[in-house]
Design a protein around this motif. Structure first.
Motif, PDB file in Angstrom:
ATOM      1  N   ILE A 112      35.270  47.511  46.367  1.00 59.35           N
ATOM      2  CA  ILE A 112      34.497  46.309  46.041  1.00 59.35           C
ATOM      3  C   ILE A 112      33.193  46.347  46.827  1.00 59.35           C
ATOM      4  O   ILE A 112      33.190  46.625  48.027  1.00 59.35           O
ATOM      5  CB  ILE A 112      35.279  45.028  46.403  1.00 59.35           C
ATOM      6  CG1 ILE A 112      36.546  44.920  45.563  1.00 59.35           C
ATOM      7  CG2 ILE A 112      34.412  43.786  46.197  1.00 59.35           C
ATOM      8  CD1 ILE A 112      37.430  43.740  45.943  1.00 59.35           C
TER       9      ILE A 112
ATOM     10  N   LYS B 205      30.345  44.100  48.219  1.00 59.08           N
ATOM     11  CA  LYS B 205      30.107  42.678  48.490  1.00 59.08           C
ATOM     12  C   LYS B 205      29.148  42.539  49.667  1.00 59.08           C
ATOM     13  O   LYS B 205      29.382  43.100  50.731  1.00 59.08           O
ATOM     14  CB  LYS B 205      31.425  41.958  48.801  1.00 59.08           C
ATOM     15  CG  LYS B 205      31.292  40.461  48.990  1.00 59.08           C
ATOM     16  CD  LYS B 205      32.658  39.817  49.179  1.00 59.08           C
ATOM     17  CE  LYS B 205      32.557  38.311  49.312  1.00 59.08           C
ATOM     18  NZ  LYS B 205      33.882  37.673  49.454  1.00 59.08           N
TER      19      LYS B 205
ATOM     20  N   ASN C 125      42.076  40.385  47.880  1.00 60.86           N
ATOM     21  CA  ASN C 125      41.560  40.614  46.532  1.00 60.86           C
ATOM     22  C   ASN C 125      42.608  41.365  45.731  1.00 60.86           C
ATOM     23  O   ASN C 125      43.168  42.359  46.208  1.00 60.86           O
ATOM     24  CB  ASN C 125      40.264  41.448  46.565  1.00 60.86           C
ATOM     25  CG  ASN C 125      39.097  40.690  47.148  1.00 60.86           C
ATOM     26  OD1 ASN C 125      38.577  39.758  46.540  1.00 60.86           O
ATOM     27  ND2 ASN C 125      38.679  41.064  48.352  1.00 60.86           N
TER      28      ASN C 125
ATOM     29  N   GLN D 197      34.673  48.969  41.676  1.00 60.00           N
ATOM     30  CA  GLN D 197      35.166  48.391  40.431  1.00 60.00           C
ATOM     31  C   GLN D 197      33.996  47.895  39.585  1.00 60.00           C
ATOM     32  O   GLN D 197      32.971  47.468  40.102  1.00 60.00           O
ATOM     33  CB  GLN D 197      36.106  47.224  40.722  1.00 60.00           C
ATOM     34  CG  GLN D 197      37.389  47.616  41.427  1.00 60.00           C
ATOM     35  CD  GLN D 197      38.357  46.453  41.495  1.00 60.00           C
ATOM     36  OE1 GLN D 197      38.492  45.687  40.562  1.00 60.00           O
ATOM     37  NE2 GLN D 197      39.048  46.331  42.616  1.00 60.00           N
TER      38      GLN D 197
END
Length: 270
Positions: A37, A39, A101, A143
């Motif tokens: 991920i 972020k 997550n 992703q």
């Protein structure tokens, strides 16, 4: 009292994505993880990947919501949803905390990997982080952005429960006389043929826990339903069984098209 060290002095240089150091060697075939991920300009990876692929030991404290990672003389303790980390009893602050997550605990790849002595390389073009430690190489792919599906087309909670129930029933076909007719509203013909040929699903475990994030949409006409065996299963506490059902949207609505299982040795995370 724990020592406090600033992020600027210790961790800032380890967390920023650009200018990652390049991996110098990789004796083994790389392991690919496609659940990274991105972020706040940071790469987050599943904690289990750290334990399995970098040779670290991981302990989860359910009561305190803490994760302890140890490797050789290095020990770090992260708390879920907190940016405070104890690194060999010294407290540092992260701008990206450990978080939950997709039913797994995620941690900053850069910080955790380099704290354990790994080299990390970030490829801006491919959006992939490569982590190398002692000849082991881990490639983490980010992703894809979440697919937007119209509300009228989304799988409802009731449908999700029905799919779970039917998959549990498919673990043993001996009591079902008209298998094709019985499962046709829920499974594709291809999947029905597979379970008939194999006389049921690979594992006979019946899954009951359904997390809110169990359904994820990979495309507008495809989705995944993921479940884990849970802390009270016959596999606990040292193993977790994951079941991932792939669904497709047909002219008659959503149907399960295939099922994959993964039995993982780990300390179960929430």
């Amino acid at each position: 009292m724990f020592k406090k060290m600033s992020l600027t002095m210790l961790a800032a240089s380890m967390l920023v994505l650009p200018n990652f150091s390049s991996s110098s060697y990789a004796a083994e075939a790389p392991v690919t993880i496609d659940s990274g991920i991105l972020k706040n300009n940071r790469v987050l990876i599943p904690l289990r990947a750290v334990s399995e692929n970098l040779g670290a030991d991981v302990d989860w404290n359910q009561q305190q919501k803490t994760i302890r990672i140890t490797k050789d003389a290095t020990e770090m303790v992260l708390t879920l949803n907190s940016n405070k980390v104890l690194l060999n009893q010294s407290e540092i602050l992260l701008d990206v905390p450990a978080e939950l997550n997709y039913n797994s605990t995620y941690v900053p790849a850069r910080f955790v990997s380099q704290t354990l002595g790994a080299d990390v390389n970030w490829n801006q073009k491919t959006g992939q982080a490569t982590i190398t430690l002692e000849g082991k190489q881990l490639q983490v792919t980010m992703q894809k952005p979440q697919v937007q599906v119209p509300n009228a087309k989304k799988i409802t909670d009731k449908q999700r429960q029905v799919f779970v129930n039917k998959l549990n029933e498919a673990t043993d076909l001996s009591s079902i006389k008209q298998i094709r007719t019985y499962f046709s509203p829920y499974f594709t013909d291809k999947f029905i043929n597979e379970i008939i040929r194999s006389k049921g699903l690979k594992y006979d475990f019946k899954f009951t826990t359904i997390y809110p994030s169990a359904i994820s949409y990979t495309e507008t006409n495809s989705a995944k339903l993921t479940q884990s065996s849970g802390p009270n299963s016959k596999y606990a506490p040292n193993e977790t069984l994951y079941r991932t059902a792939k669904l497709v949207y047909t002219s008659k609505g959503w149907k399960i098209d295939s099922v994959d299982f993964s039995l993982v040795k780990e300390v179960l995370n929430p």
